[in-house]
Design an enzyme around this catalytic site. Sequence first.
Site, mmCIF file in Angstrom:
data_model
loop_
_atom_site.group_PDB
_atom_site.id
_atom_site.type_symbol
_atom_site.label_atom_id
_atom_site.label_comp_id
_atom_site.label_asym_id
_atom_site.label_seq_id
_atom_site.Cartn_x
_atom_site.Cartn_y
_atom_site.Cartn_z
ATOM 1 N N ASN A 1 0.862 -1.182 0.000
ATOM 2 C CA ASN A 1 0.000 0.000 0.000
ATOM 3 C C ASN A 1 0.899 1.234 0.000
ATOM 4 O O ASN A 1 1.476 1.575 1.025
ATOM 5 C CB ASN A 1 -0.901 -0.036 1.247
ATOM 6 C CG ASN A 1 -1.736 1.217 1.405
ATOM 7 O OD1 ASN A 1 -1.812 2.044 0.496
ATOM 8 N ND2 ASN A 1 -2.353 1.366 2.579
ATOM 9 N N TRP A 2 1.008 1.884 -1.158
ATOM 10 C CA TRP A 2 1.933 3.023 -1.276
ATOM 11 C C TRP A 2 1.384 4.293 -0.652
ATOM 12 O O TRP A 2 2.094 5.298 -0.536
ATOM 13 C CB TRP A 2 2.243 3.298 -2.749
ATOM 14 C CG TRP A 2 3.079 2.241 -3.416
ATOM 15 C CD1 TRP A 2 3.475 1.042 -2.886
ATOM 16 C CD2 TRP A 2 3.617 2.292 -4.737
ATOM 17 N NE1 TRP A 2 4.222 0.345 -3.805
ATOM 18 C CE2 TRP A 2 4.326 1.094 -4.953
ATOM 19 C CE3 TRP A 2 3.566 3.236 -5.769
ATOM 20 C CZ2 TRP A 2 4.978 0.810 -6.145
ATOM 21 C CZ3 TRP A 2 4.214 2.960 -6.961
ATOM 22 C CH2 TRP A 2 4.919 1.755 -7.148
ATOM 23 N N LYS A 3 0.102 4.294 -0.302
ATOM 24 C CA LYS A 3 -0.548 5.490 0.255
ATOM 25 C C LYS A 3 -0.305 6.690 -0.688
ATOM 26 O O LYS A 3 -0.214 6.494 -1.892
ATOM 27 C CB LYS A 3 -0.077 5.744 1.678
ATOM 28 C CG LYS A 3 -0.182 4.472 2.524
ATOM 29 C CD LYS A 3 -0.059 4.675 3.992
ATOM 30 C CE LYS A 3 -0.131 3.310 4.685
ATOM 31 N NZ LYS A 3 -0.160 3.405 6.118
ATOM 32 N N HIS B 1 -9.620 1.064 4.849
ATOM 33 C CA HIS B 1 -8.345 1.195 5.569
ATOM 34 C C HIS B 1 -8.553 2.096 6.785
ATOM 35 O O HIS B 1 -9.360 3.035 6.738
ATOM 36 C CB HIS B 1 -7.296 1.799 4.631
ATOM 37 C CG HIS B 1 -5.922 1.777 5.200
ATOM 38 N ND1 HIS B 1 -5.488 2.725 6.095
ATOM 39 C CD2 HIS B 1 -4.896 0.904 5.039
ATOM 40 C CE1 HIS B 1 -4.247 2.442 6.450
ATOM 41 N NE2 HIS B 1 -3.857 1.349 5.825
ATOM 42 N N GLU C 1 -6.933 4.492 7.909
ATOM 43 C CA GLU C 1 -6.750 5.928 7.625
ATOM 44 C C GLU C 1 -7.989 6.509 6.957
ATOM 45 O O GLU C 1 -8.351 7.657 7.204
ATOM 46 C CB GLU C 1 -5.493 6.133 6.748
ATOM 47 C CG GLU C 1 -4.223 5.938 7.563
ATOM 48 C CD GLU C 1 -3.026 5.437 6.762
ATOM 49 O OE1 GLU C 1 -3.032 5.507 5.520
ATOM 50 O OE2 GLU C 1 -2.064 4.961 7.408
ATOM 51 N N GLU D 1 -5.706 -5.407 10.514
ATOM 52 C CA GLU D 1 -4.682 -4.374 10.745
ATOM 53 C C GLU D 1 -4.976 -3.648 12.049
ATOM 54 O O GLU D 1 -5.791 -2.712 12.068
ATOM 55 C CB GLU D 1 -4.709 -3.342 9.611
ATOM 56 C CG GLU D 1 -4.292 -3.875 8.274
ATOM 57 C CD GLU D 1 -3.619 -2.785 7.441
ATOM 58 O OE1 GLU D 1 -2.465 -2.999 7.054
ATOM 59 O OE2 GLU D 1 -4.224 -1.723 7.220
ATOM 60 N N GLY E 1 1.658 2.019 10.793
ATOM 61 C CA GLY E 1 2.533 3.187 10.663
ATOM 62 C C GLY E 1 3.256 3.576 11.941
ATOM 63 O O GLY E 1 3.833 4.661 12.012
ATOM 64 N N SER F 1 3.047 -2.308 10.394
ATOM 65 C CA SER F 1 4.487 -2.276 10.659
ATOM 66 C C SER F 1 5.216 -3.569 10.278
ATOM 67 O O SER F 1 6.101 -4.035 10.998
ATOM 68 C CB SER F 1 4.741 -1.924 12.132
ATOM 69 O OG SER F 1 4.222 -0.628 12.403
ATOM 70 N N GLY G 1 2.752 -1.351 4.352
ATOM 71 C CA GLY G 1 2.701 0.078 4.044
ATOM 72 C C GLY G 1 4.086 0.614 3.758
ATOM 73 O O GLY G 1 4.650 0.442 2.676
ATOM 74 N N GLY G 2 4.700 1.245 4.763
ATOM 75 C CA GLY G 2 5.991 1.921 4.616
ATOM 76 C C GLY G 2 7.042 1.102 3.874
ATOM 77 O O GLY G 2 7.728 1.620 2.978
HETATM 78 P P1 PGA Z 1 2.584 0.155 7.745
HETATM 79 O O1 PGA Z 1 1.159 0.385 7.039
HETATM 80 O O2 PGA Z 1 3.137 -1.133 7.181
HETATM 81 O O3 PGA Z 1 3.394 1.353 7.361
HETATM 82 O O4 PGA Z 1 2.321 0.047 9.201
HETATM 83 C C1 PGA Z 1 0.278 -0.681 6.840
HETATM 84 C C2 PGA Z 1 -0.956 -0.199 6.150
HETATM 85 O O5 PGA Z 1 -1.254 0.994 6.223
HETATM 86 O O6 PGA Z 1 -1.666 -0.976 5.500
#
Ligand code: PGA
Length: 268
Positions: A8-10, A95, A97, A176, A182, A222, A243-244
């Site tokens: 997930n590149w956001k 998600h 967010e 999640e 994050g 994470s 994510g990251g």
């Molecule tokens: P993260 O993000 O790996 O940076 O914790 C996961 C996600 O948002 O799906």
Amino acid sequence: MRPIIIGNWKMHLGYGEALLLANSISKACEKTPEVDVVICPPALYIFPIFEELRSHPRNFFLGLQNTMWEDGGAFTGEVSLSMVKRVCKYVIIGHSERRRIFGETDEMVSKKTRFALESDISPIICVGEEERFHLEDYYDREVARMKKEGGILSQIDRALHQVSHGDLSKVTIAYEPVWSVGTGNNANGAYAAAICFIIKNYLAEKYSPAIAKEIAVIYGGSVNSKNVPELLMQPSIDGLLVGGESLSTREFGAICKITSEVKSGRAI
Ligand code: PGA
């Protein structure tokens, strides 16, 4: 079930960087044919990435990070799956967010899920708790809490409301924990496995064991190449949402490689 790793590149990366990263990830995943690899770039980059990819391995797919639940219309700023159907196979829905920053509700998640399935795109439905559960001390009480309004099992219930049994095999549930996304603070293997197991059990009771077996349950929060082995050694975790660390070919490629080794039973 084939293991799946989703990046997930956001809202990251410039245009050129995005093309470079997509190309190098698609190339890297030629080495892990037994793992399905999905990248979810910002919507704007989906078509250029698709057109410019130099390598199209069969295990490499594109996904959207969100969708509107209608084909088209007066929805300023939104993007619909029907616009990217030709190139996308997956969409992330609900998600944390989106829920937290954009006020996305279970009702919206349910509409988006149904719309994705009608569009023949596989929904990756995110669910998660705000605060860590205390399963070791209060197992029954915590499972009861998961079923209450806002709890992870209730989020699943609401998302799958009105999804036909025949469509359930196309659904992926991404567990999640919100406290982990994050933050650099991942759930450990035993904790993540216990919750994924509870989710699978719940699906088996709600539908049938045969149907539950077809629904992928993955972990996100994470994830990095160091914690992948302890997470994926757990049979109840079918894959990862990253994510990251999905923004680096080296790290994401390592995660895919370790996944292939762990899930195929080869030593790491
Ligand atoms: P993260 O993000 O790996 O940076 O914790 C996961 C996600 O948002 O799906």
